[in-house]
Scaffold this motif. Sequence first.
Motif, PDB file in Angstrom:
ATOM      1  N   THR A 104       0.050 -14.238  -0.161  1.00 29.77           N
ATOM      2  CA  THR A 104       1.171 -13.322  -0.354  1.00 29.77           C
ATOM      3  C   THR A 104       1.164 -12.803  -1.781  1.00 29.77           C
ATOM      4  O   THR A 104       0.519 -13.407  -2.661  1.00 29.77           O
ATOM      5  N   ASP A 105       1.843 -11.689  -2.007  1.00 27.68           N
ATOM      6  CA  ASP A 105       2.003 -11.191  -3.372  1.00 27.68           C
ATOM      7  C   ASP A 105       3.464 -10.905  -3.637  1.00 27.68           C
ATOM      8  O   ASP A 105       4.125 -10.223  -2.867  1.00 27.68           O
ATOM      9  N   ASP A 106       3.963 -11.476  -4.696  1.00 29.94           N
ATOM     10  CA  ASP A 106       5.293 -11.209  -5.262  1.00 29.94           C
ATOM     11  C   ASP A 106       6.432 -11.976  -4.590  1.00 29.94           C
ATOM     12  O   ASP A 106       7.436 -12.257  -5.232  1.00 29.94           O
ATOM     13  N   ALA A 107       6.341 -12.270  -3.300  1.00 33.98           N
ATOM     14  CA  ALA A 107       7.403 -13.004  -2.619  1.00 33.98           C
ATOM     15  C   ALA A 107       6.785 -14.055  -1.716  1.00 33.98           C
ATOM     16  O   ALA A 107       5.966 -13.723  -0.854  1.00 33.98           O
ATOM     17  N   LEU A 108       7.187 -15.306  -1.906  1.00 35.68           N
ATOM     18  CA  LEU A 108       6.642 -16.430  -1.148  1.00 35.68           C
ATOM     19  C   LEU A 108       7.780 -17.072  -0.371  1.00 35.68           C
ATOM     20  O   LEU A 108       8.708 -17.634  -0.955  1.00 35.68           O
TER      21      LEU A 108
ATOM     22  N   GLY B 227       2.843 -13.563   3.430  1.00 38.18           N
ATOM     23  CA  GLY B 227       3.440 -12.253   3.315  1.00 38.18           C
ATOM     24  C   GLY B 227       2.470 -11.198   3.825  1.00 38.18           C
ATOM     25  O   GLY B 227       1.388 -11.520   4.326  1.00 38.18           O
ATOM     26  N   PRO B 228       2.837  -9.927   3.702  1.00 40.89           N
ATOM     27  CA  PRO B 228       1.910  -8.866   4.088  1.00 40.89           C
ATOM     28  C   PRO B 228       0.630  -8.931   3.266  1.00 40.89           C
ATOM     29  O   PRO B 228       0.617  -9.449   2.144  1.00 40.89           O
ATOM     30  N   THR B 229      -0.422  -8.395   3.805  1.00 41.85           N
ATOM     31  CA  THR B 229      -1.736  -8.526   3.165  1.00 41.85           C
ATOM     32  C   THR B 229      -1.970  -7.430   2.141  1.00 41.85           C
ATOM     33  O   THR B 229      -3.020  -6.801   2.104  1.00 41.85           O
ATOM     34  N   ILE B 230      -0.978  -7.205   1.303  1.00 44.66           N
ATOM     35  CA  ILE B 230      -1.046  -6.113   0.337  1.00 44.66           C
ATOM     36  C   ILE B 230      -0.851  -6.662  -1.065  1.00 44.66           C
ATOM     37  O   ILE B 230       0.143  -7.348  -1.344  1.00 44.66           O
ATOM     38  N   LEU B 231      -1.791  -6.356  -1.930  1.00 41.09           N
ATOM     39  CA  LEU B 231      -1.660  -6.675  -3.339  1.00 41.09           C
ATOM     40  C   LEU B 231      -1.063  -5.478  -4.064  1.00 41.09           C
ATOM     41  O   LEU B 231      -1.476  -4.339  -3.826  1.00 41.09           O
TER      42      LEU B 231
END
Lengths: 106, 332
Positions: free
Chosen positions: B184-188, B202-206
């Motif tokens: 995840t990025d930014d929110a776990l 999370g979504p697979t977006i960095l």
Amino acid sequence: MGPLQVNEDSTAGRGILNERVRIPERVVFRRFVRETVVLNIATGKYHGLNPIAGRMLETLQEVGHVGDSAKRLAVEFNVPLSEVQADLSDFCRDLINRGLIEISSK
Amino acid sequence: MTATADQVGGGVVPGPRPRQSGTAFGLSIDSDVPLSGIHDRRAEHARGHCSIRDVSLDELEAQWTVDATVRVAEQLYTTGATAFAIDHAASAGYRIWSFGFGTYLVEPEGGTIHCVRPAGPATKVERVLVAQALPLSASLQGLEVLHASAVVVDGRAIGLLGASGGGKTTLATQLIVRGHSMFTDDALALAANEEGVLAFPGPTILHLDPTRAVSGAHEPGGEVLGTTDKTHLRVERAEGRPLPLGACYFLDRGTDDREVVIEPIEEDAPRLIMSNAFVRYHRGPDRLMRVLDASAQIAAQVPLFRLRAPTSAGPAELAEALESHVGRTVRA
């Protein structure tokens, strides 16, 4: 019957050692490794206690009577009773002022 | 505040659209709005559900007919104009507005997000949905969400926490370049109890800082979806299953150390965990209790470390140090 009004006479000096206290429902706490965190749900504030203060709070919850709590803590920490009584009295006054404990009517 | 058509860039007329389903942040999701990066998998591990509805501004405003609102979060431009705002009304939920990025209403229980899409690329919608609305939905439904990125190392989710701009995404990216899967990025999103702490992907977006380069010849691999204040990269190698939270590393950059130092955390654990809560404005009694309980569970069950690094230490050095530390220290 709700908690007694806190009056200066009961908490001043060593008078508080004769009182019973309780933790109101709006206050919860959890022990961490090096700290106890106390949450006042009504205010949304978190308070941190060092390990000794955390143990004091736990003992107050378990025992209720401040003087008896001091006796238990003196044995547990192998510290002179008079020293614990002074520290615990100050601690209770601080918690009362922060709304984290109340003097109980029974 | 009333969002106007100008403020949302004229708006996009919603119409019948194919529904998309998937999972992210521990939620099963069905959406009128196209979303990149949500996991296309069955929701057997989901702890909640969120429906995302594509609505008009009039439809959203009709739901926001409330007597009293409280502004719980706000960001301003240097001119003083509002760039971003979150308002709360107990009966209607949370309204999130971002200039040029649309308006979103998260219902009080978090089960539905109404979305007024702005004109422009889909990345604008996803920036707010993924970065704000879905984590809020997860929080309202009982999950605890930390401000953290995470990657998978040795079958466990490894959390990376720290101040905004402190290098969490850069470090996560470097670890992905080294062969680990994105989590995840930014929110776990986490579910914590006496049996353990489970992390949800999370979504697979960095969301990459375009001013920071990833060292090494290899990119993390994926598709650039677009650029807002960040470059949004959909990553190919990503984990879609919930995993135990193996450890958390708090990044402390720019220290006086001569090299990267990793040390266990004990004394500051409660403050560090609670101060890294993602949705700080959700402060009802149940949430306050949950934050305290989740923090206690995390501190008791998850190894916590501080990763101290001088300014001279680059992402590759940090990633190598962390990877080595996890292998030596963090047990399955």
